[in-house]
Design a protein around this motif. Structure first.
Motif, PDB file in Angstrom:
ATOM      1  N   ALA A 238       0.839  -1.114   0.138  1.00  0.00           N
ATOM      2  CA  ALA A 238       0.107  -0.077   0.134  1.00  0.00           C
ATOM      3  C   ALA A 238       0.852   1.077  -0.038  1.00  0.00           C
ATOM      4  O   ALA A 238       0.440   2.091  -0.592  1.00  0.00           O
ATOM      5  N   ALA A 239       1.948   1.203   0.626  1.00  0.00           N
ATOM      6  CA  ALA A 239       2.924   2.489   0.742  1.00  0.00           C
ATOM      7  C   ALA A 239       3.507   2.680  -0.556  1.00  0.00           C
ATOM      8  O   ALA A 239       3.557   3.957  -1.076  1.00  0.00           O
ATOM      9  N   ILE A 240       4.002   1.558  -1.170  1.00  0.00           N
ATOM     10  CA  ILE A 240       4.777   2.030  -2.338  1.00  0.00           C
ATOM     11  C   ILE A 240       3.616   2.302  -3.560  1.00  0.00           C
ATOM     12  O   ILE A 240       4.003   2.954  -4.360  1.00  0.00           O
ATOM     13  N   TRP A 241       2.421   1.849  -3.440  1.00  0.00           N
ATOM     14  CA  TRP A 241       1.496   2.337  -4.332  1.00  0.00           C
ATOM     15  C   TRP A 241       1.060   3.673  -3.979  1.00  0.00           C
ATOM     16  O   TRP A 241       0.983   4.591  -4.883  1.00  0.00           O
ATOM     17  N   LEU A 242       0.892   4.213  -2.650  1.00  0.00           N
ATOM     18  CA  LEU A 242       0.821   5.852  -2.732  1.00  0.00           C
ATOM     19  C   LEU A 242       2.072   6.459  -2.941  1.00  0.00           C
ATOM     20  O   LEU A 242       1.835   7.398  -3.847  1.00  0.00           O
ATOM     21  N   ILE A 243       3.375   6.170  -2.827  1.00  0.00           N
ATOM     22  CA  ILE A 243       4.464   6.738  -3.332  1.00  0.00           C
ATOM     23  C   ILE A 243       4.269   6.835  -4.849  1.00  0.00           C
ATOM     24  O   ILE A 243       4.363   8.029  -5.524  1.00  0.00           O
ATOM     25  N   LEU A 244       4.141   5.753  -5.592  1.00  0.00           N
ATOM     26  CA  LEU A 244       4.064   5.921  -7.016  1.00  0.00           C
ATOM     27  C   LEU A 244       2.980   6.826  -7.734  1.00  0.00           C
ATOM     28  O   LEU A 244       3.053   7.278  -8.578  1.00  0.00           O
ATOM     29  N   TRP A 245       1.924   6.483  -6.914  1.00  0.00           N
ATOM     30  CA  TRP A 245       0.664   7.189  -7.405  1.00  0.00           C
ATOM     31  C   TRP A 245       0.951   8.905  -7.510  1.00  0.00           C
ATOM     32  O   TRP A 245       0.450   9.508  -8.239  1.00  0.00           O
ATOM     33  N   LEU A 246       1.364   9.005  -6.302  1.00  0.00           N
ATOM     34  CA  LEU A 246       1.920  10.718  -6.150  1.00  0.00           C
ATOM     35  C   LEU A 246       3.160  11.313  -6.472  1.00  0.00           C
ATOM     36  O   LEU A 246       2.877  12.299  -7.142  1.00  0.00           O
ATOM     37  N   ALA A 247       3.855  10.244  -7.001  1.00  0.00           N
ATOM     38  CA  ALA A 247       5.032  10.719  -7.715  1.00  0.00           C
ATOM     39  C   ALA A 247       5.226  10.574  -9.161  1.00  0.00           C
ATOM     40  O   ALA A 247       6.060  11.060  -9.868  1.00  0.00           O
ATOM     41  N   MET A 248       4.377   9.881  -9.716  1.00  0.00           N
ATOM     42  CA  MET A 248       4.339   9.631 -11.068  1.00  0.00           C
ATOM     43  C   MET A 248       4.156  10.849 -11.899  1.00  0.00           C
ATOM     44  O   MET A 248       2.996  11.514 -11.338  1.00  0.00           O
ATOM     45  N   PRO A 249       4.214  11.198 -13.164  1.00  0.00           N
ATOM     46  CA  PRO A 249       5.006  10.096 -13.946  1.00  0.00           C
ATOM     47  C   PRO A 249       6.615  10.419 -13.655  1.00  0.00           C
ATOM     48  O   PRO A 249       6.891  11.372 -13.205  1.00  0.00           O
ATOM     49  N   MET A 250       7.437   9.427 -13.543  1.00  0.00           N
ATOM     50  CA  MET A 250       8.677   9.294 -13.469  1.00  0.00           C
ATOM     51  C   MET A 250       9.227   8.118 -14.296  1.00  0.00           C
ATOM     52  O   MET A 250       8.454   7.054 -14.228  1.00  0.00           O
ATOM     53  N   GLY A 251      10.382   7.994 -14.517  1.00  0.00           N
ATOM     54  CA  GLY A 251      10.939   7.079 -15.148  1.00  0.00           C
ATOM     55  C   GLY A 251      11.441   6.030 -14.255  1.00  0.00           C
ATOM     56  O   GLY A 251      11.371   6.148 -13.199  1.00  0.00           O
ATOM     57  N   PHE A 252      12.211   4.709 -14.809  1.00  0.00           N
ATOM     58  CA  PHE A 252      12.484   3.714 -14.100  1.00  0.00           C
ATOM     59  C   PHE A 252      13.598   4.155 -13.130  1.00  0.00           C
ATOM     60  O   PHE A 252      13.493   3.850 -12.132  1.00  0.00           O
ATOM     61  N   VAL A 253      14.595   4.880 -13.221  1.00  0.00           N
ATOM     62  CA  VAL A 253      15.581   5.389 -12.558  1.00  0.00           C
ATOM     63  C   VAL A 253      14.663   6.277 -11.285  1.00  0.00           C
ATOM     64  O   VAL A 253      14.991   5.953 -10.102  1.00  0.00           O
ATOM     65  N   GLY A 254      13.860   7.251 -11.534  1.00  0.00           N
ATOM     66  CA  GLY A 254      13.255   7.860 -10.397  1.00  0.00           C
ATOM     67  C   GLY A 254      12.329   6.805  -9.547  1.00  0.00           C
ATOM     68  O   GLY A 254      12.190   7.142  -8.491  1.00  0.00           O
ATOM     69  N   GLN A 255      11.731   5.929 -10.195  1.00  0.00           N
ATOM     70  CA  GLN A 255      10.988   4.819  -9.307  1.00  0.00           C
ATOM     71  C   GLN A 255      12.084   3.936  -8.527  1.00  0.00           C
ATOM     72  O   GLN A 255      11.510   3.864  -7.433  1.00  0.00           O
ATOM     73  N   ALA A 256      13.086   3.513  -9.256  1.00  0.00           N
ATOM     74  CA  ALA A 256      13.957   2.873  -8.325  1.00  0.00           C
ATOM     75  C   ALA A 256      14.680   3.817  -7.232  1.00  0.00           C
ATOM     76  O   ALA A 256      14.879   3.062  -6.067  1.00  0.00           O
ATOM     77  N   VAL A 257      15.046   5.081  -7.261  1.00  0.00           N
ATOM     78  CA  VAL A 257      15.077   5.834  -6.233  1.00  0.00           C
ATOM     79  C   VAL A 257      14.202   5.728  -5.344  1.00  0.00           C
ATOM     80  O   VAL A 257      14.389   5.763  -3.927  1.00  0.00           O
ATOM     81  N   ALA A 258      12.735   5.853  -5.740  1.00  0.00           N
ATOM     82  CA  ALA A 258      11.896   6.094  -4.717  1.00  0.00           C
ATOM     83  C   ALA A 258      11.623   4.748  -3.922  1.00  0.00           C
ATOM     84  O   ALA A 258      11.519   4.767  -2.759  1.00  0.00           O
ATOM     85  N   PHE A 259      11.939   3.517  -4.770  1.00  0.00           N
ATOM     86  CA  PHE A 259      11.834   2.300  -3.935  1.00  0.00           C
ATOM     87  C   PHE A 259      13.004   2.184  -2.961  1.00  0.00           C
ATOM     88  O   PHE A 259      12.621   1.799  -1.866  1.00  0.00           O
ATOM     89  N   ALA A 260      14.064   2.676  -3.342  1.00  0.00           N
ATOM     90  CA  ALA A 260      15.215   2.449  -2.513  1.00  0.00           C
ATOM     91  C   ALA A 260      14.945   3.261  -0.987  1.00  0.00           C
ATOM     92  O   ALA A 260      15.284   3.010  -0.175  1.00  0.00           O
ATOM     93  N   LEU A 261      14.614   4.654  -1.557  1.00  0.00           N
ATOM     94  CA  LEU A 261      14.442   5.377  -0.262  1.00  0.00           C
ATOM     95  C   LEU A 261      13.247   4.980   0.686  1.00  0.00           C
ATOM     96  O   LEU A 261      13.501   4.985   2.009  1.00  0.00           O
ATOM     97  N   PHE A 262      12.233   4.359  -0.042  1.00  0.00           N
ATOM     98  CA  PHE A 262      11.306   3.780   0.877  1.00  0.00           C
ATOM     99  C   PHE A 262      11.724   2.644   1.641  1.00  0.00           C
ATOM    100  O   PHE A 262      11.588   2.373   2.892  1.00  0.00           O
ATOM    101  N   ARG A 263      12.569   1.715   1.091  1.00  0.00           N
ATOM    102  CA  ARG A 263      13.027   0.532   1.876  1.00  0.00           C
ATOM    103  C   ARG A 263      14.189   1.178   3.083  1.00  0.00           C
ATOM    104  O   ARG A 263      14.026   0.410   3.880  1.00  0.00           O
ATOM    105  N   TYR A 264      14.907   2.297   2.691  1.00  0.00           N
ATOM    106  CA  TYR A 264      15.456   2.679   3.726  1.00  0.00           C
ATOM    107  C   TYR A 264      14.930   3.015   4.966  1.00  0.00           C
ATOM    108  O   TYR A 264      14.955   2.825   6.152  1.00  0.00           O
TER     109      TYR A 264
END
Length: 170
Positions: free
Chosen positions: A94-120
């Motif tokens: 649910a959290a990654i869905w919220l992040i991606l929904w609010l931060a899109m559009p962004m490319g793969f690198v942006g999504q990967a950075v958001a993923f890494a930040l969230f995991r941190y």
């Protein structure tokens, strides 16, 4: 009630709809880093869902995932006999869905950075995430909310960093 043994989790997954949801359709059964695997599953699911759903419909899905997740996490934790089991990954999804929904559009690198930040933020639990993690503990609706809450705070921290990144570096 004793905790569910690891070899019983596959049967547990399919024994109740809340279990299937809370365990991220089985992604939480990963023997290594289930939170990361659940987040990856959530990322992939979001990318597939956005092929079929308009942004507004995705927003409604993200919104619906919160109370459904609260229910599923509450029921599953109680049935497992563990207040915050690592195999429950709906909070990450649910959290990654919220992040991606609010931060899109962004490319793969942006999504990967958001993923890494969230995991941190989710794993290290600095500052407000650690506070949120300590705030609601135990079983019942309070504990189920706690399972979800710290991940939502981690999502908020992630979104703050992404917003600052976009403002100052983009």
């Amino acid at each position: 009630m004793p905790a569910i043994a690891p070899h019983q989790l596959r049967r547990f997954l399919l024994s109740h709809p809340a279990h299937f949801i809370a365990l991220g359709a089985g992604s939480g059964l990963s023997p290594v880093a289930p939170g990361t695997v659940g987040t990856l599953w959530g990322w992939l699911a979001f990318l597939v869902l956005q092929l079929w759903l308009a942004p507004a419909a995705l927003g409604w899905l993200v919104l619906a995932s919160l109370p459904v997740g609260w229910w599923a996490c509450t029921v599953s934790a109680r049935h497992m006999g563990v207040a915050d089991p690592g195999s429950i990954v709906w909070d990450e999804i649910a959290a990654i869905w919220l992040i991606l929904w609010l931060a899109m559009p962004m490319g793969f690198v942006g999504q990967a950075v958001a993923f890494a930040l969230f995991r941190y933020f989710d794993a290290a639990k600095p500052g407000p995430v650690g506070w949120a993690d300590r705030l609601f503990k135990g079983f019942g609706w309070r504990g189920g909310f706690g399972i979800m809450f710290d991940d939502l705070v981690a999502a908020g921290c992630t979104l703050l960093v992404v917003a600052l990144w976009r403002h100052f570096l983009a």
